[in-house]
Design a protein around this motif. Structure first.
Motif, PDB file in Angstrom:
ATOM      1  N   PRO A   1     -33.265 -55.289  34.853  1.00 47.26           N
ATOM      2  CA  PRO A   1     -33.984 -54.988  36.095  1.00 47.26           C
ATOM      3  C   PRO A   1     -34.349 -56.226  36.900  1.00 47.26           C
ATOM      4  N   GLU A   2     -34.249 -57.384  36.293  1.00 49.47           N
ATOM      5  CA  GLU A   2     -34.572 -58.627  37.003  1.00 49.47           C
ATOM      6  C   GLU A   2     -33.374 -59.158  37.795  1.00 49.47           C
ATOM      7  N   ARG A   3     -32.194 -58.595  37.519  1.00 49.55           N
ATOM      8  CA  ARG A   3     -30.990 -59.063  38.178  1.00 49.55           C
ATOM      9  C   ARG A   3     -30.682 -58.231  39.418  1.00 49.55           C
ATOM     10  N   MET A   4     -30.055 -58.851  40.413  1.00 52.78           N
ATOM     11  CA  MET A   4     -29.628 -58.119  41.598  1.00 52.78           C
ATOM     12  C   MET A   4     -28.705 -56.972  41.221  1.00 52.78           C
ATOM     13  N   GLU A   5     -27.827 -57.199  40.217  1.00 55.83           N
ATOM     14  CA  GLU A   5     -26.857 -56.188  39.818  1.00 55.83           C
ATOM     15  C   GLU A   5     -27.518 -54.924  39.268  1.00 55.83           C
ATOM     16  N   GLY A   6     -28.767 -55.043  38.832  1.00 54.24           N
ATOM     17  CA  GLY A   6     -29.478 -53.887  38.290  1.00 54.24           C
ATOM     18  C   GLY A   6     -30.317 -53.139  39.313  1.00 54.24           C
ATOM     19  N   GLN A   7     -30.171 -53.490  40.592  1.00 59.09           N
ATOM     20  CA  GLN A   7     -31.053 -52.922  41.613  1.00 59.09           C
ATOM     21  C   GLN A   7     -30.479 -51.719  42.352  1.00 59.09           C
ATOM     22  N   PHE A   8     -29.173 -51.506  42.251  1.00 61.76           N
ATOM     23  CA  PHE A   8     -28.598 -50.388  43.010  1.00 61.76           C
ATOM     24  C   PHE A   8     -27.388 -49.826  42.283  1.00 61.76           C
ATOM     25  N   ALA A   9     -26.994 -48.621  42.690  1.00 61.47           N
ATOM     26  CA  ALA A   9     -25.883 -47.927  42.033  1.00 61.47           C
ATOM     27  C   ALA A   9     -24.640 -47.949  42.913  1.00 61.47           C
ATOM     28  N   SER A  10     -23.515 -48.200  42.294  1.00 60.87           N
ATOM     29  CA  SER A  10     -22.210 -48.140  42.954  1.00 60.87           C
ATOM     30  C   SER A  10     -21.218 -47.700  41.881  1.00 60.87           C
ATOM     31  N   PRO A  11     -21.274 -46.411  41.509  1.00 59.90           N
ATOM     32  CA  PRO A  11     -20.596 -45.967  40.285  1.00 59.90           C
ATOM     33  C   PRO A  11     -19.102 -46.212  40.221  1.00 59.90           C
ATOM     34  N   ALA A  12     -18.386 -45.970  41.287  1.00 58.00           N
ATOM     35  CA  ALA A  12     -16.934 -46.141  41.224  1.00 58.00           C
ATOM     36  C   ALA A  12     -16.563 -47.613  41.102  1.00 58.00           C
ATOM     37  N   TYR A  13     -17.118 -48.441  41.972  1.00 59.92           N
ATOM     38  CA  TYR A  13     -16.799 -49.869  41.949  1.00 59.92           C
ATOM     39  C   TYR A  13     -17.215 -50.503  40.626  1.00 59.92           C
ATOM     40  N   ASN A  14     -18.454 -50.226  40.196  1.00 56.34           N
ATOM     41  CA  ASN A  14     -18.949 -50.831  38.961  1.00 56.34           C
ATOM     42  C   ASN A  14     -18.115 -50.415  37.755  1.00 56.34           C
ATOM     43  N   ALA A  15     -17.779 -49.127  37.680  1.00 57.37           N
ATOM     44  CA  ALA A  15     -16.952 -48.648  36.567  1.00 57.37           C
ATOM     45  C   ALA A  15     -15.582 -49.303  36.592  1.00 57.37           C
ATOM     46  N   SER A  16     -15.037 -49.490  37.791  1.00 55.26           N
ATOM     47  CA  SER A  16     -13.713 -50.099  37.897  1.00 55.26           C
ATOM     48  C   SER A  16     -13.745 -51.550  37.420  1.00 55.26           C
ATOM     49  N   LYS A  17     -14.809 -52.273  37.755  1.00 54.45           N
ATOM     50  CA  LYS A  17     -14.875 -53.672  37.353  1.00 54.45           C
ATOM     51  C   LYS A  17     -15.177 -53.818  35.862  1.00 54.45           C
ATOM     52  N   ALA A  18     -15.911 -52.874  35.298  1.00 52.73           N
ATOM     53  CA  ALA A  18     -16.086 -52.873  33.844  1.00 52.73           C
ATOM     54  C   ALA A  18     -14.737 -52.652  33.168  1.00 52.73           C
ATOM     55  N   ALA A  19     -13.922 -51.780  33.739  1.00 51.32           N
ATOM     56  CA  ALA A  19     -12.586 -51.528  33.197  1.00 51.32           C
ATOM     57  C   ALA A  19     -11.700 -52.763  33.318  1.00 51.32           C
ATOM     58  N   VAL A  20     -11.838 -53.500  34.388  1.00 51.03           N
ATOM     59  CA  VAL A  20     -11.059 -54.736  34.554  1.00 51.03           C
ATOM     60  C   VAL A  20     -11.411 -55.733  33.450  1.00 51.03           C
ATOM     61  N   SER A  21     -12.688 -55.798  33.090  1.00 52.37           N
ATOM     62  CA  SER A  21     -13.086 -56.691  32.001  1.00 52.37           C
ATOM     63  C   SER A  21     -12.432 -56.278  30.690  1.00 52.37           C
ATOM     64  N   MET A  22     -12.408 -54.981  30.398  1.00 53.36           N
ATOM     65  CA  MET A  22     -11.773 -54.520  29.164  1.00 53.36           C
ATOM     66  C   MET A  22     -10.271 -54.755  29.201  1.00 53.36           C
ATOM     67  N   LEU A  23      -9.648 -54.525  30.350  1.00 52.84           N
ATOM     68  CA  LEU A  23      -8.216 -54.819  30.480  1.00 52.84           C
ATOM     69  C   LEU A  23      -7.946 -56.294  30.182  1.00 52.84           C
ATOM     70  N   THR A  24      -8.817 -57.154  30.673  1.00 55.46           N
ATOM     71  CA  THR A  24      -8.657 -58.587  30.449  1.00 55.46           C
ATOM     72  C   THR A  24      -8.631 -58.910  28.961  1.00 55.46           C
ATOM     73  N   VAL A  25      -9.594 -58.364  28.230  1.00 59.75           N
ATOM     74  CA  VAL A  25      -9.669 -58.613  26.791  1.00 59.75           C
ATOM     75  C   VAL A  25      -8.426 -58.076  26.083  1.00 59.75           C
ATOM     76  N   GLN A  26      -7.985 -56.896  26.481  1.00 61.89           N
ATOM     77  CA  GLN A  26      -6.837 -56.279  25.822  1.00 61.89           C
ATOM     78  C   GLN A  26      -5.535 -57.014  26.133  1.00 61.89           C
ATOM     79  N   TYR A  27      -5.357 -57.431  27.392  1.00 60.03           N
ATOM     80  CA  TYR A  27      -4.152 -58.187  27.732  1.00 60.03           C
ATOM     81  C   TYR A  27      -4.145 -59.551  27.041  1.00 60.03           C
ATOM     82  N   ALA A  28      -5.323 -60.161  26.916  1.00 62.19           N
ATOM     83  CA  ALA A  28      -5.401 -61.439  26.208  1.00 62.19           C
ATOM     84  C   ALA A  28      -4.961 -61.274  24.757  1.00 62.19           C
TER      85      ALA A  28
END
Length: 231
Positions: free
Chosen positions: A144-171
């Motif tokens: 809650p202290e971070r800017m990222e925790g202040q608002f919701a953007s479900p599609a974008y946020n979910a997509s970027k979380a998926a990009v992080s997992m793709l990164t780990v898997q491709y590595a």
């Protein structure tokens, strides 16, 4: 010999600035954009080579890979930068098709690019930079202290979380490559209506640094311009 780099979404914002900075340090950049007009305009302004590549179109991505192979033979660095935001500020109105559109660009687009360009990366330095976001970080979006925790953007946020997992898997899948995800930070671009608090030059810092890794550098990391980012 110069470093051959491809940047998707290079016609504006972070993609354009990343291209500008990498060209300044000697990279030979393919400036990717969805249309010939946008690619040629960006390439002319940057001193880059134009590349038509729509990451939502399999045929477009294949054609781009064929051209890069024909003209360059190999690819040293791939920057998966192209992305879109949630289609509406009314989160209650987010629909299945809305989510599909965001995922198709931000996540499946990375898959299309990797599928087409891994063979060329394996002939070159093998550096992949996925442009993610702190909004895709569970650690930051639940703070809650971070800017990222202040608002919701479900599609974008979910997509970027998926990009992080793709990164780990491709590595893991391609240990000979260096595959990392970076958070540019809250940067003033068209994506956020230029409400970001960083300049594009500041936002490009983490991308440019990751694009200059050596083949023995780190892989499967998540960083921003200040250091490590929690997953």
């Amino acid at each position: 010999m110069s470093t051959t780099t491809l940047i998707t979404g290079a016609n504006k914002g972070l993609g354009f600035e990343t291209a500008r900075q990498l060209i300044a340090v000697g990279h030979a950049v393919w400036a990717g954009a969805r249309t010939q007009e946008k690619a040629e305009q960006a390439a002319k302004e940057l001193g880059a080579r134009p590349l038509v590549v729509d990451v939502t179109d399999d045929a477009s991505v294949r054609a781009a890979a064929e051209l890069v192979e024909k003209e360059s033979g190999a690819l040293d660095v791939l920057v998966n930068n192209a992305g879109i935001a949630d289609p509406s500020d009314d989160q209650e109105g987010l629909t299945g098709p809305d989510m599909t559109a965001v995922l198709d660009t931000n996540v499946v687009g990375v898959v299309r690019m990797m599928h087409a360009f891994v063979p060329l990366l394996q002939r070159g330095r093998g550096i992949v930079v996925n442009v993610g976001s702190g909004l895709g970080s569970f650690g930051r979006t639940t703070d809650p202290e971070r800017m990222e925790g202040q608002f919701a953007s479900p599609a974008y946020n979910a997509s970027k979380a998926a990009v992080s997992m793709l990164t780990v898997q491709y590595a893991r899948q391609y240990p000979e490559l260096r595959v990392n995800v970076v958070d540019p930070g809250f940067t003033a671009t068209d994506l956020n209506g230029h409400t970001g608090i960083q300049t594009v030059a500041e936002g490009a810092e983490a991308i440019v640094r990751a694009a200059q890794l050596t083949p023995d550098g780190p892989t499967a990391t998540f960083t921003d311009r200040h250091g490590s980012v929690p997953w």
